[in-house]
Motif scaffolding. Structure first.
Motif, PDB file in Angstrom:
ATOM      1  N   GLU A   1      53.232  46.742  49.383  1.00 29.64           N
ATOM      2  CA  GLU A   1      52.487  47.158  48.091  1.00 29.64           C
ATOM      3  C   GLU A   1      51.973  46.048  47.500  1.00 29.64           C
ATOM      4  OE1 GLU A   1      55.618  47.883  49.051  1.00 29.64           O
ATOM      5  OE2 GLU A   1      55.274  49.906  49.937  1.00 29.64           O
ATOM      6  N   THR A   2      52.277  44.687  47.990  1.00 29.07           N
ATOM      7  CA  THR A   2      51.898  43.435  47.045  1.00 29.07           C
ATOM      8  C   THR A   2      50.650  42.892  47.928  1.00 29.07           C
ATOM      9  OG1 THR A   2      54.070  43.037  46.200  1.00 29.07           O
ATOM     10  CG2 THR A   2      52.459  41.471  46.483  1.00 29.07           C
ATOM     11  N   GLN A   3      49.683  42.477  47.077  1.00 27.03           N
ATOM     12  CA  GLN A   3      48.344  41.730  47.687  1.00 27.03           C
ATOM     13  C   GLN A   3      47.990  40.622  46.660  1.00 27.03           C
ATOM     14  OE1 GLN A   3      44.730  43.741  48.186  1.00 27.03           O
ATOM     15  NE2 GLN A   3      44.517  44.146  45.983  1.00 27.03           N
ATOM     16  N   CYS A   4      47.280  39.687  47.340  1.00 32.77           N
ATOM     17  CA  CYS A   4      46.877  38.614  46.521  1.00 32.77           C
ATOM     18  C   CYS A   4      45.358  38.682  46.595  1.00 32.77           C
ATOM     19  CB  CYS A   4      47.462  37.273  46.841  1.00 32.77           C
ATOM     20  SG  CYS A   4      47.017  35.823  46.057  1.00 32.77           S
ATOM     21  N   TYR A   5      44.704  38.400  45.423  1.00 30.77           N
ATOM     22  CA  TYR A   5      43.311  38.189  45.415  1.00 30.77           C
ATOM     23  C   TYR A   5      42.868  37.015  44.495  1.00 30.77           C
ATOM     24  CZ  TYR A   5      38.638  40.288  45.151  1.00 30.77           C
ATOM     25  OH  TYR A   5      37.306  40.488  45.477  1.00 30.77           O
ATOM     26  N   LEU A   6      41.869  36.285  45.183  1.00 36.61           N
ATOM     27  CA  LEU A   6      41.370  34.942  44.581  1.00 36.61           C
ATOM     28  C   LEU A   6      40.111  35.357  44.046  1.00 36.61           C
ATOM     29  CD1 LEU A   6      42.197  32.525  47.428  1.00 36.61           C
ATOM     30  CD2 LEU A   6      43.517  33.229  45.561  1.00 36.61           C
ATOM     31  N   MET A   7      39.994  34.844  42.608  1.00 35.60           N
ATOM     32  CA  MET A   7      38.787  35.023  41.892  1.00 35.60           C
ATOM     33  C   MET A   7      38.300  33.610  41.312  1.00 35.60           C
ATOM     34  SD  MET A   7      37.081  37.793  40.349  1.00 35.60           S
ATOM     35  CE  MET A   7      38.522  39.027  39.939  1.00 35.60           C
ATOM     36  N   PRO A   8      36.961  33.293  41.715  1.00 39.36           N
ATOM     37  CA  PRO A   8      36.599  31.902  41.382  1.00 39.36           C
ATOM     38  C   PRO A   8      36.374  31.829  39.650  1.00 39.36           C
ATOM     39  CG  PRO A   8      34.793  33.241  42.072  1.00 39.36           C
ATOM     40  CD  PRO A   8      35.927  34.192  42.489  1.00 39.36           C
ATOM     41  N   HIS A   9      36.106  30.655  39.087  1.00 39.69           N
ATOM     42  CA  HIS A   9      35.802  30.443  38.096  1.00 39.69           C
ATOM     43  C   HIS A   9      34.359  31.062  37.374  1.00 39.69           C
ATOM     44  CE1 HIS A   9      35.064  28.345  34.109  1.00 39.69           C
ATOM     45  NE2 HIS A   9      36.474  28.061  34.131  1.00 39.69           N
ATOM     46  N   PRO A  10      34.437  31.888  36.263  1.00 42.55           N
ATOM     47  CA  PRO A  10      33.218  32.537  35.944  1.00 42.55           C
ATOM     48  C   PRO A  10      32.001  31.744  35.488  1.00 42.55           C
ATOM     49  CG  PRO A  10      34.720  32.546  34.060  1.00 42.55           C
ATOM     50  CD  PRO A  10      35.536  31.937  35.350  1.00 42.55           C
ATOM     51  N   GLY A  11      32.406  30.415  35.208  1.00 40.00           N
ATOM     52  CA  GLY A  11      31.279  29.602  34.840  1.00 40.00           C
ATOM     53  C   GLY A  11      31.452  29.076  33.563  1.00 40.00           C
ATOM     54  N   THR A  12      31.097  27.732  33.064  1.00 39.84           N
ATOM     55  CA  THR A  12      30.943  27.259  32.056  1.00 39.84           C
ATOM     56  C   THR A  12      30.416  28.034  30.665  1.00 39.84           C
ATOM     57  OG1 THR A  12      29.332  25.769  32.239  1.00 39.84           O
ATOM     58  CG2 THR A  12      31.596  24.927  32.778  1.00 39.84           C
ATOM     59  N   ARG A  13      29.246  28.583  31.110  1.00 33.98           N
ATOM     60  CA  ARG A  13      28.594  29.276  29.873  1.00 33.98           C
ATOM     61  C   ARG A  13      29.356  30.576  29.418  1.00 33.98           C
ATOM     62  NH1 ARG A  13      22.718  30.806  31.959  1.00 33.98           N
ATOM     63  NH2 ARG A  13      24.086  31.397  33.659  1.00 33.98           N
ATOM     64  N   PHE A  14      29.890  31.218  30.543  1.00 30.42           N
ATOM     65  CA  PHE A  14      30.326  32.378  30.378  1.00 30.42           C
ATOM     66  C   PHE A  14      31.744  32.161  29.234  1.00 30.42           C
ATOM     67  CE2 PHE A  14      33.598  35.708  31.131  1.00 30.42           C
ATOM     68  CZ  PHE A  14      32.898  36.836  30.716  1.00 30.42           C
ATOM     69  N   THR A  15      32.584  31.106  29.412  1.00 26.82           N
ATOM     70  CA  THR A  15      33.429  30.876  28.611  1.00 26.82           C
ATOM     71  C   THR A  15      33.343  30.420  27.265  1.00 26.82           C
ATOM     72  OG1 THR A  15      33.462  28.292  29.062  1.00 26.82           O
ATOM     73  CG2 THR A  15      34.737  29.691  30.366  1.00 26.82           C
ATOM     74  N   ARG A  16      31.905  30.385  26.716  1.00 26.92           N
ATOM     75  CA  ARG A  16      31.323  30.186  25.519  1.00 26.92           C
ATOM     76  C   ARG A  16      30.651  31.442  24.837  1.00 26.92           C
ATOM     77  NH1 ARG A  16      30.040  25.249  27.817  1.00 26.92           N
ATOM     78  NH2 ARG A  16      27.825  25.878  28.042  1.00 26.92           N
ATOM     79  N   SER A  17      30.990  32.585  25.563  1.00 28.50           N
ATOM     80  CA  SER A  17      29.945  33.754  25.085  1.00 28.50           C
ATOM     81  C   SER A  17      30.884  34.992  25.675  1.00 28.50           C
ATOM     82  CB  SER A  17      28.542  33.707  25.684  1.00 28.50           C
ATOM     83  OG  SER A  17      28.566  34.046  27.127  1.00 28.50           O
ATOM     84  N   ASN A  18      30.375  36.161  25.572  1.00 26.57           N
ATOM     85  CA  ASN A  18      30.873  37.346  26.109  1.00 26.57           C
ATOM     86  C   ASN A  18      29.693  38.318  26.669  1.00 26.57           C
ATOM     87  OD1 ASN A  18      29.323  38.125  23.715  1.00 26.57           O
ATOM     88  ND2 ASN A  18      31.107  39.633  23.184  1.00 26.57           N
ATOM     89  N   ARG A  19      28.780  37.429  27.228  1.00 23.99           N
ATOM     90  CA  ARG A  19      27.561  38.068  27.825  1.00 23.99           C
ATOM     91  C   ARG A  19      27.635  38.162  29.491  1.00 23.99           C
ATOM     92  NH1 ARG A  19      22.097  35.365  25.765  1.00 23.99           N
ATOM     93  NH2 ARG A  19      23.409  33.760  26.333  1.00 23.99           N
ATOM     94  N   LEU A  20      27.431  39.180  30.247  1.00 24.24           N
ATOM     95  CA  LEU A  20      27.675  39.380  31.492  1.00 24.24           C
ATOM     96  C   LEU A  20      26.498  38.647  32.150  1.00 24.24           C
ATOM     97  CD1 LEU A  20      27.878  43.207  31.424  1.00 24.24           C
ATOM     98  CD2 LEU A  20      29.555  41.643  32.053  1.00 24.24           C
ATOM     99  N   GLY A  21      25.357  38.093  31.592  1.00 22.11           N
ATOM    100  CA  GLY A  21      24.429  37.301  32.300  1.00 22.11           C
ATOM    101  C   GLY A  21      24.704  35.943  32.427  1.00 22.11           C
ATOM    102  N   ASP A  22      26.120  35.634  31.956  1.00 21.35           N
ATOM    103  CA  ASP A  22      26.348  34.252  32.025  1.00 21.35           C
ATOM    104  C   ASP A  22      27.545  34.063  33.392  1.00 21.35           C
ATOM    105  OD1 ASP A  22      24.776  32.955  29.829  1.00 21.35           O
ATOM    106  OD2 ASP A  22      26.321  33.908  28.613  1.00 21.35           O
TER     107      ASP A  22
END
Length: 523
Positions: A247-268
């Motif tokens: 019942e346990t799994q691991c999932y790796l997610m990359p960094h969303p990008g530096t622009r996204f960390t300064r906003s809340n818009r999906l396009g970043d």
């Protein structure tokens, strides 16, 4: 200062029927006291169709300011737009995220345990599942005490059927320590509420940069390495048990990008992050039927049943002194709760069986009612009730299977003592009433024979001297009648064959004596 507080008003918790927003279910005061928003809990889990429906609770835990609320917002969008088969559920590039309140920065937003204020219904072949999103903050906050982490973990576990452990960069020692504490709490909670400790666990590793392989494939490889490292060190059995579970799994997610960390818009979003986010969210939302909240017997819980478990726990905390300052103290507190609950369950089971036995006793005091149920039938009836109550006891008792089985055996022994005590009395009563009934039956046929003989004598006297029946023929006539009555009596007599034959022998002897007396007078 109360350690537990029930919030009855909804000033801080909007009614879910009117407000599509998160509502706070569990909160903490400045001294770390727990508070339950009772009306909010009811609005989420008991109102409308949710009360009788299976529920799937997607819950996320992890350090503060690591994107937990952001992930919940994405899950919310997908659940609200299930008909969208592509990535359009994510919204337009310049659309701000709304749902679970979130923002980048050092200050935490979510405090305590929050749920999305209305069910997100998912159609499955068996019907509909009510999906809820649960967001927890503070369970890994290093600025808080360990006791706070344990308290919040308890309710994160209760309000979870799909647990997401949100981890930054890689599985670290602090994550291992927290996971060990969390699993310890989960196992104790499972014992107290007859729940699976951890139904499903995702290790969601965010901002992964060590390899270019992301998603489940990269996650499972990383999980294998984590397990191998832990196996080389002593004292990791509990964590390894969960990490190795199917019942346990691991999932790796990359960094969303530096622009996204300064906003809340999906396009970043960076593209890799966008692809992984879409894959993770879409896959998770497609599996609600597989992850409904279940008890330890595998039965799905309804919204009402889950709400009742949470209220029962809060009631216990209100009525008892408790200590969650460490996993050991927490285990002692929950063990004390189990002991109290189990004692009540055992007393109820024994009381119900005692009342059932007394009811059988009262209902069989008269000959008519007693003789309608044989000792064998009564024994079967009592044994069936005993087994029914023991099965219920086994389902309701709290603790691990070994502890529960030991208690069931003890209760079973007491119930069987009641059974054997009553059956000893009942066997005697039935035998006495059976003997009395057979005496009545025998006397009836004895009187019938006496009447028949009297009639024969009267008729014979009324005949002319030359037409009177001779003693030899009269004997044949009386013997024939006697055999007819004996056969009829045998059909009416009660009990086993040997007891019936004893009564018939007595009756036959008495009939013969009547016949001999009559014939001697006739001669």
């Amino acid at each position: 200062m109360p350690v537990v507080r029930l919030c009855e008003d909804m000033k801080e918790h909007p009614k879910t029927s009117k407000h599509k927003c998160p509502v706070q279910i569990i909160s903490l005061d400045d001294q770390g006291g727990l508070a339950l928003a009772n009306e909010a809990l009811s609005q989420c889990l008991e109102q409308g169709d949710v009360g009788d429906a299976p529920v799937c609770l997607i819950s996320i835990i992890g350090e503060q300011r690591r994107g937990k609320s952001f992930l919940m917002t994405c899950l919310l969008r997908q659940l609200q737009n299930q008909e969208d088969k592509d990535a359009s559920w994510m919204g337009s590039d310049d659309e701000p995220l709304e749902g679970f309140e979130w923002r980048s920065g050092p200050e935490t937003v979510t405090k305590g345990v929050w749920m999305w204020g209305e069910p997100l219904w998912v159609q499955v072949p068996q019907g509909k599942v009510a999906v809820f999103l649960v967001d927890t903050e503070g369970s890994m906050d290093l600025q808080r005490q360990l006791e706070t982490s344990i308290k919040l973990s308890v309710f994160s576990i209760l309000l979870s059927s799909y647990q997401i452990f949100n981890i930054l960069s890689e599985f670290k020692l602090v994550d291992q320590d927290y996971l060990e504490m969390f699993i310890t709490v989960a196992e104790e909670v499972g014992k107290n509420f007859n729940l699976y400790p951890v139904q499903h666990l995702d290790l969601l590793i965010r901002d992964w940069q060590h390899t270019s392989t992301y998603g489940v494939e990269g996650g499972q490889e990383h999980l294998k390495r984590v397990i191998k490292d832990l196996e080389s060190l002593p004292g990791n059995d509990l964590v390894l048990k969960v990490l190795k579970a199917a019942e346990t799994q691991c999932y790796l997610m990359p960094h969303p990008g530096t622009r996204f960390t300064r906003s809340n818009r999906l396009g970043d979003f960076e593209k890799d992050f966008q692809d992984c986010l879409k894959d993770y969210v879409t896959t998770l939302v497609a599996l609600p039927a597989k992850h409904v909240r279940k008890d330890s017997n595998g039965h799905a819980l309804t919204g009402k049943q889950l709400a009742m478990k949470i209220r029962d726990f809060f009631q216990f905390l209100e009525e008892n002194h408790y200590d969650f300052s460490s996993p050991v103290k927490m285990a002692e507190t929950l063990a004390n709760m189990r002991e109290q609950v189990n004692r009540k369950i055992v007393d109820i089971i024994k009381g119900e069986y005692s009342e059932f036995v007394l009811h059988q006793d009262r209902d069989t005091q008269t000959e008519t009612h007693c003789l309608n149920i044989s000792p064998t039938e009564m024994q079967k009836k009592l044994e069936e009730k005993c087994q029914e109550l023991l099965e219920r006891c086994r389902r309701e008792l709290l603790g691990d299977e070994q502890q529960k089985e030991a208690m069931v055996q003890d209760v079973g022994q007491e119930l069987r003592q009641m059974l054997e005590g009553f059956m000893s009395t009942y066997n005697w009563r039935f035998k006495e009433m059976e003997n009395a009934a057979n005496r009545t039956i025998k006397d009836k046929f004895k009187q019938q024979y006496k009447g028949y003989i009297t009639d024969q004598g009267r008729e014979n006297k009324a005949r002319l001297q030359c037409c009177r029946v001779q003693p030899r023929k009269m004997r044949q006539c009386l013997e024939k009648k006697g055999q007819e009555l004996l056969q009829q009596c045998e059909e009416e007599l009660r009990g086993a064959g040997d007891r019936k034959q004893a009564v018939l022998r007595d009756l036959e002897q008495e009939l013969t004596e009547q016949m001999d007396d009559f014939l001697s007078n006739l001669e």
